[in-house]
Structure formats: C-alpha cells, structure tokens
Design a protein around this motif. Structure first.
Motif, short mmCIF file in Angstrom:
data_model
loop_
_atom_site.label_atom_id
_atom_site.label_comp_id
_atom_site.label_asym_id
_atom_site.label_seq_id
_atom_site.Cartn_x
_atom_site.Cartn_y
_atom_site.Cartn_z
N GLU A 1 0.96 -0.95 0.19
CA GLU A 1 0.00 -0.36 -0.14
C GLU A 1 0.86 1.21 0.48
OE1 GLU A 1 -3.11 0.24 -0.71
OE2 GLU A 1 -3.20 -1.87 -0.14
N LEU A 2 1.85 1.28 0.78
CA LEU A 2 2.85 2.60 1.18
C LEU A 2 3.55 2.76 -0.21
CD1 LEU A 2 3.47 2.59 4.74
CD2 LEU A 2 2.03 3.46 3.72
N VAL A 3 4.02 1.61 -0.92
CA VAL A 3 4.78 1.26 -1.92
C VAL A 3 4.21 2.08 -3.08
CG1 VAL A 3 6.27 0.60 -4.03
CG2 VAL A 3 6.86 0.27 -0.70
N THR A 4 2.54 1.57 -3.46
CA THR A 4 1.88 2.01 -4.16
C THR A 4 1.76 3.54 -4.43
OG1 THR A 4 1.11 -0.33 -3.91
CG2 THR A 4 -0.70 1.56 -4.71
N ASN A 5 1.43 4.29 -3.26
CA ASN A 5 0.62 5.46 -3.11
C ASN A 5 2.20 6.94 -3.00
OD1 ASN A 5 -1.33 4.83 -2.18
ND2 ASN A 5 -1.42 5.11 -0.20
N ALA A 6 3.58 5.27 -3.05
CA ALA A 6 4.55 6.75 -3.52
C ALA A 6 4.80 6.73 -4.97
CB ALA A 6 5.83 6.06 -2.60
N ARG A 7 4.49 5.26 -5.11
CA ARG A 7 4.61 5.42 -7.36
C ARG A 7 3.40 6.04 -7.67
NH1 ARG A 7 8.02 6.11 -7.77
NH2 ARG A 7 8.13 5.64 -9.84
N LYS A 8 2.81 6.08 -7.76
CA LYS A 8 1.66 6.61 -7.60
C LYS A 8 1.54 8.05 -7.58
CE LYS A 8 -3.82 5.91 -8.13
NZ LYS A 8 -5.15 4.99 -7.21
N TYR A 9 1.79 8.62 -6.87
CA TYR A 9 1.61 10.15 -5.78
C TYR A 9 2.97 11.28 -6.46
CZ TYR A 9 -3.60 8.84 -5.07
OH TYR A 9 -3.87 7.90 -5.08
N ALA A 10 4.07 10.55 -5.71
CA ALA A 10 5.44 11.53 -6.23
C ALA A 10 6.32 10.59 -7.30
CB ALA A 10 5.87 11.36 -4.67
N PRO A 11 6.79 12.05 -7.82
CA PRO A 11 7.97 11.95 -9.15
C PRO A 11 8.67 11.45 -8.49
CG PRO A 11 7.68 13.72 -8.30
CD PRO A 11 6.51 13.24 -7.96
N GLY A 12 9.73 10.71 -9.34
CA GLY A 12 10.79 9.74 -9.08
C GLY A 12 11.25 7.93 -7.78
N PRO A 13 11.82 7.99 -7.80
CA PRO A 13 11.84 6.48 -6.45
C PRO A 13 11.56 6.81 -5.53
CG PRO A 13 14.18 7.55 -7.01
CD PRO A 13 13.71 9.05 -7.84
N CYS A 14 10.60 5.89 -4.91
CA CYS A 14 10.57 5.63 -3.84
C CYS A 14 11.82 4.40 -2.44
CB CYS A 14 9.41 5.34 -3.12
SG CYS A 14 9.29 3.67 -3.74
#
Length: 158
Positions: free
Chosen positions: A66-79
C-alpha cells in the motif's frame, strides 16, 4: 587477517540493528517491494530467531504494498523502503519526493478504491507522516507476534 581483527571496532552482532532498505522506481516493482518485506521477515525469523506470526508476515507485505503503491502513484522519482526491527515490531518506512501529505478519507463502505491508508492505519500499531527537507516519510509499525491490543495512537502526525 583473522576474524577478530576484521570485526575490531564494530558492534557485537547481537547488538546491531536488524534492518533492510531498497529503492523502487516503477510500479512493476511493487511486487518486488512485497518480496523484499517477506524475505526480510524470513531472515529475521531464520537467522535472528525472532518469532514472526503469519499475521505479521501478511500484514507487513500488505502495508509495504500500500505505501509503495501510493508513493509510486502520487510522487515523482523513486521511493525508498526501510524495514527495521524495533522492540518486537517491524517499522515500515517509505520516503517519497512529494511534499503533499496523504489524504485519508473517512471510512465509506460504498467507496470503491482509495482504502489503502485506511487499511494500513487499521492493521498498524502506529502510523505517522513526517515532512522531511525533501519530500515526506510515512511510517507504520506492525508487531512481529500476534496481538489483538492496539494501545498506540494511529492518528497521522506531521
């Protein structure tokens, strides 16, 4: 050089933190993030002898997803994903480059989708959001051994 000389000045193995980290750049890597969490907990159990319940194994993988999905969906660049064992629990921390804080919707069984943070907060003993000099870090904590008590606050903080 003998082993004692190689380890001179280092903490004893038993006192070293148990942690792992990884960076993810594509949405296809979300499955890899779950695998990283599963492999980490398998190592925690097999190498370090700490008990990991089936619930913890499943919940950690869910929260990481869930957290990685949100980071990839809503933030540019890597997480960045960090996992660390702290006092009988696994601390899951995901950093991303966006300064926008996550929007946590009120519970609504009629809503389709956007339940990830709601679920994460429900299964975690602790959940918080911190702004950083660049981006933000979202942290959730899951106990390694099964427990039905939820004594820590799950409200987000900035």
């Amino acid at each position: 050089m003998d082993a004692a000389a190689q380890n001179e000045g280092q903490e004893p193995l038993a006192d070293r933190p148990i942690r792992a980290g990884a960076a993810f750049e594509g949405s296809a890597e979300i499955a890899e993030a779950r695998d990283t969490a599963r492999d980490f907990l398998t190592t925690v159990q097999a190498v370090h002898g700490l008990p990991v319940s089936a619930r913890a194994m499943g919940m950690v993988q869910l929260v990481v997803s869930e957290l990685v999905t949100n980071a990839r969906k809503y933030a540019p660049g890597p997480c960045l994903l960090d996992l660390e064992i702290v006092e009988g629990a696994v601390e899951i921390s995901v950093w991303d480059s966006s300064t926008a804080l996550p929007s946590i919707e009120a519970a609504d069984p009629e809503r389709i989708g956007q339940h990830g943070l709601e679920i994460t907060m429900a299964v975690s003993q602790m959940f918080c959001v911190h702004r950083e000099p660049v981006g933000k870090r979202i942290t959730a904590v899951i106990e390694l051994a099964s427990s039905s008590s939820r004594t820590s606050s799950k409200r987000p903080s900035n």
